[in-house]
Design a protein around this motif. Structure first.
Motif, PDB file in Angstrom:
ATOM      1  N   ALA A 306     -17.178  44.870 -21.778  1.00  0.00           N
ATOM      2  CA  ALA A 306     -16.895  43.459 -21.463  1.00  0.00           C
ATOM      3  C   ALA A 306     -16.025  42.839 -22.550  1.00  0.00           C
ATOM      4  CB  ALA A 306     -18.206  42.682 -21.323  1.00  0.00           C
ATOM      5  N   ARG A 307     -16.347  43.142 -23.806  1.00  0.00           N
ATOM      6  CA  ARG A 307     -15.590  42.543 -24.919  1.00  0.00           C
ATOM      7  C   ARG A 307     -14.163  43.089 -24.964  1.00  0.00           C
ATOM      8  NH1 ARG A 307     -20.498  43.693 -27.453  1.00  0.00           N
ATOM      9  NH2 ARG A 307     -19.647  45.511 -28.535  1.00  0.00           N
ATOM     10  N   ARG A 308     -14.047  44.407 -24.849  1.00  0.00           N
ATOM     11  CA  ARG A 308     -12.736  45.016 -25.109  1.00  0.00           C
ATOM     12  C   ARG A 308     -11.828  45.068 -23.880  1.00  0.00           C
ATOM     13  NH1 ARG A 308     -14.166  50.270 -28.739  1.00  0.00           N
ATOM     14  NH2 ARG A 308     -15.164  49.238 -30.491  1.00  0.00           N
ATOM     15  N   VAL A 309     -12.427  45.212 -22.701  1.00  0.00           N
ATOM     16  CA  VAL A 309     -11.580  45.335 -21.502  1.00  0.00           C
ATOM     17  C   VAL A 309     -11.333  43.968 -20.878  1.00  0.00           C
ATOM     18  CG1 VAL A 309     -11.450  46.324 -19.168  1.00  0.00           C
ATOM     19  CG2 VAL A 309     -12.278  47.723 -21.078  1.00  0.00           C
ATOM     20  N   TRP A 310     -12.381  43.117 -20.880  1.00  0.00           N
ATOM     21  CA  TRP A 310     -12.220  41.811 -20.232  1.00  0.00           C
ATOM     22  C   TRP A 310     -12.213  40.643 -21.235  1.00  0.00           C
ATOM     23  CZ3 TRP A 310     -15.373  45.303 -17.141  1.00  0.00           C
ATOM     24  CH2 TRP A 310     -14.744  45.687 -15.945  1.00  0.00           C
ATOM     25  N   HIS A 311     -12.309  40.952 -22.528  1.00  0.00           N
ATOM     26  CA  HIS A 311     -12.243  39.928 -23.581  1.00  0.00           C
ATOM     27  C   HIS A 311     -13.318  38.851 -23.405  1.00  0.00           C
ATOM     28  CE1 HIS A 311      -8.668  42.114 -24.468  1.00  0.00           C
ATOM     29  NE2 HIS A 311      -8.141  41.800 -23.303  1.00  0.00           N
ATOM     30  N   ILE A 312     -14.518  39.268 -23.037  1.00  0.00           N
ATOM     31  CA  ILE A 312     -15.655  38.350 -22.941  1.00  0.00           C
ATOM     32  C   ILE A 312     -16.317  38.311 -24.324  1.00  0.00           C
ATOM     33  CG2 ILE A 312     -17.866  37.895 -21.768  1.00  0.00           C
ATOM     34  CD1 ILE A 312     -15.456  37.986 -19.837  1.00  0.00           C
ATOM     35  N   LEU A 313     -16.082  37.247 -25.057  1.00  0.00           N
ATOM     36  CA  LEU A 313     -16.552  37.253 -26.443  1.00  0.00           C
ATOM     37  C   LEU A 313     -17.801  36.392 -26.652  1.00  0.00           C
ATOM     38  CD1 LEU A 313     -13.060  37.239 -28.188  1.00  0.00           C
ATOM     39  CD2 LEU A 313     -14.543  39.176 -27.708  1.00  0.00           C
ATOM     40  N   GLY A 314     -18.055  35.461 -25.736  1.00  0.00           N
ATOM     41  CA  GLY A 314     -19.237  34.598 -25.885  1.00  0.00           C
ATOM     42  C   GLY A 314     -20.492  35.306 -25.407  1.00  0.00           C
ATOM     43  N   GLY A 315     -21.658  34.710 -25.744  1.00  0.00           N
ATOM     44  CA  GLY A 315     -22.928  35.229 -25.242  1.00  0.00           C
ATOM     45  C   GLY A 315     -23.425  36.424 -26.027  1.00  0.00           C
ATOM     46  N   ASP A 316     -24.672  36.821 -25.717  1.00  0.00           N
ATOM     47  CA  ASP A 316     -25.236  37.965 -26.433  1.00  0.00           C
ATOM     48  C   ASP A 316     -24.930  39.262 -25.675  1.00  0.00           C
ATOM     49  OD1 ASP A 316     -26.841  37.799 -24.242  1.00  0.00           O
ATOM     50  OD2 ASP A 316     -28.693  37.394 -25.334  1.00  0.00           O
ATOM     51  N   GLU A 317     -25.451  40.369 -26.205  1.00  0.00           N
ATOM     52  CA  GLU A 317     -25.165  41.681 -25.611  1.00  0.00           C
ATOM     53  C   GLU A 317     -25.588  41.745 -24.137  1.00  0.00           C
ATOM     54  OE1 GLU A 317     -27.367  45.305 -26.929  1.00  0.00           O
ATOM     55  OE2 GLU A 317     -25.401  45.909 -27.700  1.00  0.00           O
ATOM     56  N   THR A 318     -26.777  41.193 -23.850  1.00  0.00           N
ATOM     57  CA  THR A 318     -27.280  41.263 -22.476  1.00  0.00           C
ATOM     58  C   THR A 318     -26.360  40.527 -21.514  1.00  0.00           C
ATOM     59  OG1 THR A 318     -29.531  41.464 -23.260  1.00  0.00           O
ATOM     60  CG2 THR A 318     -29.269  40.657 -21.003  1.00  0.00           C
ATOM     61  N   SER A 319     -25.939  39.327 -21.900  1.00  0.00           N
ATOM     62  CA  SER A 319     -25.103  38.572 -20.961  1.00  0.00           C
ATOM     63  C   SER A 319     -23.721  39.206 -20.840  1.00  0.00           C
ATOM     64  CB  SER A 319     -25.034  37.091 -21.332  1.00  0.00           C
ATOM     65  OG  SER A 319     -24.079  36.887 -22.335  1.00  0.00           O
ATOM     66  N   GLN A 320     -23.213  39.772 -21.928  1.00  0.00           N
ATOM     67  CA  GLN A 320     -21.910  40.462 -21.838  1.00  0.00           C
ATOM     68  C   GLN A 320     -22.004  41.678 -20.904  1.00  0.00           C
ATOM     69  OE1 GLN A 320     -21.012  41.326 -25.962  1.00  0.00           O
ATOM     70  NE2 GLN A 320     -20.074  39.319 -26.319  1.00  0.00           N
ATOM     71  N   ALA A 321     -23.100  42.420 -21.034  1.00  0.00           N
ATOM     72  CA  ALA A 321     -23.263  43.616 -20.186  1.00  0.00           C
ATOM     73  C   ALA A 321     -23.365  43.213 -18.720  1.00  0.00           C
ATOM     74  CB  ALA A 321     -24.494  44.399 -20.616  1.00  0.00           C
ATOM     75  N   LYS A 322     -24.094  42.113 -18.459  1.00  0.00           N
ATOM     76  CA  LYS A 322     -24.186  41.642 -17.062  1.00  0.00           C
ATOM     77  C   LYS A 322     -22.805  41.246 -16.551  1.00  0.00           C
ATOM     78  CE  LYS A 322     -28.967  40.173 -16.814  1.00  0.00           C
ATOM     79  NZ  LYS A 322     -29.928  39.132 -17.142  1.00  0.00           N
ATOM     80  N   THR A 323     -22.016  40.617 -17.430  1.00  0.00           N
ATOM     81  CA  THR A 323     -20.662  40.225 -17.017  1.00  0.00           C
ATOM     82  C   THR A 323     -19.816  41.451 -16.683  1.00  0.00           C
ATOM     83  OG1 THR A 323     -20.841  38.335 -18.468  1.00  0.00           O
ATOM     84  CG2 THR A 323     -18.643  38.828 -17.677  1.00  0.00           C
TER      85      THR A 323
END
Ligand code: NZQ
Ligand code: ZN
Length: 384
Positions: A306-323
């Motif tokens: 989520a962080r590297r491919v879609w640049h989702i930087l907010g939220g914790d690990e769980t919410s990033q993984a769900k995204t």
């Protein structure tokens, strides 16, 4: 990083107008059989280009290899090969034609009574195969640069894979212009298959493989970026990008030293075997279900994606993984790929059939070896 070996002897000949180069790379003095599918290569001019390249070479042909190639069809080719003393196989088509040719190459040299052993053994019984090469017309499976093959058997509704270093193609010709005649559905299927190949080698747990992670992320980001152009126009650059990305998704580089989980493919193969959904369609259904079911085990890598491919930087690990799961499903929908069993009319009774098959086989899957028949049922319920 886990210990590994890497061996990939496939010569790739890539680019516009490269098909006649079969002439340069086919061995001299050998009788060649050209194998192909239902005739798309005759309609789009690829057949003529291959024939042009075969000038001066003794050759014969075998056609009618179907999508999800059948063992029964392959065995007819084996008979012809033996009768006509064919020495080299040239596959021209998509993953199905390539996979069938790999199986045929191994079956033609198999001394045992029942060549289906090649599949039930996963390929360990293969000690020799006829040499083979291919001209690829559909970016998707990576078969052009790997030693795997997936074969279906009509009589028993089975679909099994094998792998053997004896069936690496000697060379593969990849001309992106061959993809111009592909229907949108096959392009969509190819994008999804390649995307999921990367994920099966990535969305597990980390063993400190920063290069392989970045390579995997690069391949998926490239597929996401190319998708719209691939589907909306006949544009050389986007087709070339797609074709090479699909090859790189399953040519062995991404999986070196990492932890893999091929359960989406294994479950998906049963959906194809029983209900006839296309290979990529089966993956788009199962992948989100596997990720939701195995969320705690996979969330570190999913969040990294989520962080590297879609640049989702907010939220914790769980919410990033769900995204990451949401973004994946959104991507599938954006290219008109359904993601539910119900989209194909598969119900509770269908799930039961698949579960029973995994029970009979006693298959154990997942990077933690925690996916058995019962968990397959739970996963598929998440996909209804
Ligand atoms: O039969 P023809 O007339 O060639 O038509 C094919 C077929 O109907 C058509 N097609 C191919 N190239 C075309 C074209 N139509 C117009 N223009 C072109 N340039 O597309 C249809 C589908 O072809 P197919 O070869 O079945 O598709 P794909 O490449 O997606 O292959 C799917 C098979 O590969 C296996 C799958 O399980 C499935 O059996 N896989 C093989 C793998 C491997 N060897 O590593 C890994 C994959 O995960 C996958 O399991
Ligand atoms: Zn696949």
């Amino acid at each position: 990083m886990n210990n590994f070996e890497f061996y990939n002897p496939v010569r790739i000949v890539f680019g516009k107008g490269t098909i006649p180069q079969v002439q340069k790379y086919l061995p001299e003095g050998k009788k060649v059989m050209v194998l192909y599918g239902g005739g798309s290569i005759k309609r789009n001019g690829v057949y003529d280009q291959v024939v042009h390249g075969l000038k001066g070479i003794q050759w014969t042909e075998f056609s009618g290899i179907e999508p999800n190639p059948l063992y029964e069809t392959c065995m007819k080719a084996v008979e012809r090969i033996k009768a006509e003393k064919v020495e080299f196989l040239l596959a021209v088509g998509g993953g199905s034609v390539l996979d069938a040719t790999k199986f045929i190459a191994a079956a033609a040299c198999y001394p045992g009574k029942d060549p289906w052993d090649i599949l039930t053994s996963g390929g360990s019984v293969v000690k020799a195969a006829l040499p083979l090469a291919d001209v690829l017309t559909l970016p998707a499976t990576g078969s052009e640069m790997n030693c795997f093959s997936v074969i279906s058997r009509k009589s028993t509704q089975e679909k099994l894979a094998f792998g053997s270093p004896h069936v690496f193609p000697q060379f593969s010709i990849l001309d992106p212009e061959t993809t111009y005649s592909l229907p949108k559905k096959q392009l969509r299927n190819g994008l999804v298959d390649a995307f999921v190949h990367v994920m099966e080698q990535y969305a597990t747990y980390s063993v400190n493989t920063p290069l392989q992670d970045r390579q995997a992320e690069a391949v998926v980001r490239t597929l996401l970026d190319a998708a719209e152009d691939v589907l909306s126009k006949q544009d050389y650059d986007s087709r070339a990008t797609f074709m090479w990305a699909a090859t790189c998704a399953l040519n062995g580089t991404l999986s070196r030293g990492v932890i893999e989980d091929w359960s989406t493919h294994e479950i998906g193969h049963e959906l194809t075997a029983f209900f006839g959904v296309d290979h990529a369609e089966s993956l788009a259904i199962v992948l989100p279900g596997v990720w939701k079911h195995q969320f705690e085990n996979k969330k570190g890598k999913l969040a990294q994606m989520a962080r590297r491919v879609w640049h989702i930087l907010g939220g914790d690990e769980t919410s990033q993984a769900k995204t990451a799961i949401e973004k994946t499903v959104q991507f599938f929908h954006s290219i008109e790929m359904p993601t539910r069993l119900s989209d194909y009319g598969i119900t509770e009774a269908g799930i039961q059939k698949v579960v029973e098959r995994f029970e009979q086989r006693g298959t154990v899957m997942g990077e933690h070896q925690n996916i058995r028949a019962r968990q397959v049922g739970e996963i598929l319920h998440l996909c209804l």
